[in-house]
Design an enzyme around this catalytic site. Structure first.
Site, PDB file in Angstrom:
ATOM      1  N   CYS A 201      12.595  -7.803  12.224  1.00 24.93           N
ATOM      2  CA  CYS A 201      13.139  -8.649  11.167  1.00 24.93           C
ATOM      3  C   CYS A 201      12.103  -8.670  10.035  1.00 24.93           C
ATOM      4  O   CYS A 201      11.023  -9.244  10.191  1.00 24.93           O
ATOM      5  CB  CYS A 201      13.377 -10.037  11.746  1.00 24.93           C
ATOM      6  SG  CYS A 201      14.151 -11.175  10.622  1.00 24.93           S
TER       7      CYS A 201
ATOM      8  N   HIS B  44       8.670 -10.153  11.735  1.00 22.84           N
ATOM      9  CA  HIS B  44       8.493 -10.382  13.168  1.00 22.84           C
ATOM     10  C   HIS B  44       9.387  -9.457  13.986  1.00 22.84           C
ATOM     11  O   HIS B  44      10.371  -8.915  13.472  1.00 22.84           O
ATOM     12  CB  HIS B  44       8.811 -11.844  13.513  1.00 22.84           C
ATOM     13  CG  HIS B  44       7.802 -12.791  12.969  1.00 22.84           C
ATOM     14  ND1 HIS B  44       7.903 -13.331  11.704  1.00 22.84           N
ATOM     15  CD2 HIS B  44       6.644 -13.262  13.499  1.00 22.84           C
ATOM     16  CE1 HIS B  44       6.851 -14.108  11.484  1.00 22.84           C
ATOM     17  NE2 HIS B  44       6.072 -14.077  12.565  1.00 22.84           N
TER      18      HIS B  44
ATOM     19  N   CYS C 220      -2.725  -1.730   5.549  1.00 23.93           N
ATOM     20  CA  CYS C 220      -3.336  -2.785   4.734  1.00 23.93           C
ATOM     21  C   CYS C 220      -3.327  -4.162   5.405  1.00 23.93           C
ATOM     22  O   CYS C 220      -3.880  -5.111   4.871  1.00 23.93           O
ATOM     23  CB  CYS C 220      -2.695  -2.861   3.355  1.00 23.93           C
ATOM     24  SG  CYS C 220      -1.012  -3.529   3.341  1.00 23.93           S
TER      25      CYS C 220
ATOM     26  N   HIS D 187       1.564  -8.788   6.017  1.00 17.55           N
ATOM     27  CA  HIS D 187       2.603  -9.371   6.871  1.00 17.55           C
ATOM     28  C   HIS D 187       3.959  -8.841   6.433  1.00 17.55           C
ATOM     29  O   HIS D 187       4.344  -8.979   5.272  1.00 17.55           O
ATOM     30  CB  HIS D 187       2.572 -10.903   6.741  1.00 17.55           C
ATOM     31  CG  HIS D 187       3.711 -11.579   7.416  1.00 17.55           C
ATOM     32  ND1 HIS D 187       3.764 -11.752   8.778  1.00 17.55           N
ATOM     33  CD2 HIS D 187       4.847 -12.132   6.919  1.00 17.55           C
ATOM     34  CE1 HIS D 187       4.876 -12.387   9.092  1.00 17.55           C
ATOM     35  NE2 HIS D 187       5.555 -12.631   7.970  1.00 17.55           N
TER      36      HIS D 187
ATOM     37  N   ASP E  96      16.026  -9.050  20.811  1.00 18.12           N
ATOM     38  CA  ASP E  96      17.478  -9.249  20.791  1.00 18.12           C
ATOM     39  C   ASP E  96      18.204  -8.203  19.943  1.00 18.12           C
ATOM     40  O   ASP E  96      19.274  -8.463  19.406  1.00 18.12           O
ATOM     41  CB  ASP E  96      17.806 -10.660  20.297  1.00 18.12           C
ATOM     42  CG  ASP E  96      17.293 -10.931  18.880  1.00 18.12           C
ATOM     43  OD1 ASP E  96      16.706 -10.027  18.250  1.00 18.12           O
ATOM     44  OD2 ASP E  96      17.483 -12.059  18.392  1.00 18.12           O
TER      45      ASP E  96
ATOM     46  N   CYS F  72      21.032 -11.670  10.856  1.00 19.85           N
ATOM     47  CA  CYS F  72      19.926 -12.646  10.878  1.00 19.85           C
ATOM     48  C   CYS F  72      19.547 -13.150   9.491  1.00 19.85           C
ATOM     49  O   CYS F  72      18.833 -14.139   9.369  1.00 19.85           O
ATOM     50  CB  CYS F  72      18.699 -12.059  11.578  1.00 19.85           C
ATOM     51  SG  CYS F  72      17.861 -10.746  10.666  1.00 19.85           S
TER      52      CYS F  72
ATOM     53  N   ARG G   4      14.563  -5.897  17.727  1.00 27.47           N
ATOM     54  CA  ARG G   4      14.924  -6.159  16.325  1.00 27.47           C
ATOM     55  C   ARG G   4      13.654  -6.434  15.534  1.00 27.47           C
ATOM     56  O   ARG G   4      12.912  -7.359  15.834  1.00 27.47           O
ATOM     57  CB  ARG G   4      15.848  -7.372  16.217  1.00 27.47           C
ATOM     58  CG  ARG G   4      16.109  -7.801  14.773  1.00 27.47           C
ATOM     59  CD  ARG G   4      17.157  -8.901  14.674  1.00 27.47           C
ATOM     60  NE  ARG G   4      16.844 -10.065  15.478  1.00 27.47           N
ATOM     61  CZ  ARG G   4      16.327 -11.210  15.011  1.00 27.47           C
ATOM     62  NH1 ARG G   4      16.055 -11.349  13.723  1.00 27.47           N
ATOM     63  NH2 ARG G   4      16.088 -12.220  15.827  1.00 27.47           N
TER      64      ARG G   4
ATOM     65  N   CYS H  93       0.788  -1.241   0.000  1.00 28.73           N
ATOM     66  CA  CYS H  93       0.000   0.000   0.000  1.00 28.73           C
ATOM     67  C   CYS H  93       0.816   1.286   0.000  1.00 28.73           C
ATOM     68  O   CYS H  93       0.254   2.370  -0.095  1.00 28.73           O
ATOM     69  CB  CYS H  93      -0.946  -0.001   1.186  1.00 28.73           C
ATOM     70  SG  CYS H  93      -0.119   0.164   2.787  1.00 28.73           S
TER      71      CYS H  93
END
Length: 134
Positions: free
Chosen positions: A123, A108, A102, A105, A112, A68, A121, A53
């Site tokens: 990620c 996360h 919107c 996903h 840490d 990571c 953090r 969006c």
């Protein structure tokens, strides 16, 4: 109870708007493989936006190399740029990060991150974002 977001589209509209990998991550809560994302090693100055969006979600000044395998940030551009909800999938307990406009996903959140920058953090999947260079 389903949360409603300011930007709502049907699944067919999302499929038309997004490439297949972005659709899989943003709409089906997938993840990209580590160390492969377009923005994983990006060091340019600018704003990261939700690919679904255009909502501004992270500034490059909050990005850091966490090791990571995904782009990592210490904070969003503002607290209301994202939603956080608990994610119990894959036999884990995590905090899922969603676009506040919107519901896409993004990734996360973990406790840490760098201690001198708040210890959090974010990620985030590269395919869930676009980048506007400043």
């Amino acid at each position: 109870m389903k949360k409603y977001y300011p930007i709502e589209k049907s699944e067919s509209e999302w499929k038309e708007k997004l490439d297949p990998e972005s659709y899989r991550v943003l709409r089906e809560k997938g993840t990209e493989r580590p160390n492969t994302g377009k923005y994983y090693l990006n060091k340019e100055t600018g704003i990261y936006q939700c690919r679904g969006c255009g909502n501004e979600i992270f500034h490059s000044s909050a990005k850091y190399d966490s090791g990571c395998g995904w782009p990592a940030f210490t904070e969003p551009v503002s607290p209301d740029a994202i939603d956080v909800k608990m994610d119990y999938s894959h036999m884990m307990i995590r905090e899922e990060i969603l676009c506040a406009k919107c519901g896409g996903h993004l990734g996360h959140r973990f406790p840490d991150g760098p201690k001198d920058r708040g210890g959090i953090r974010y990620c985030i999947n590269s395919v869930s974002m676009d980048f506007e260079k400043k």
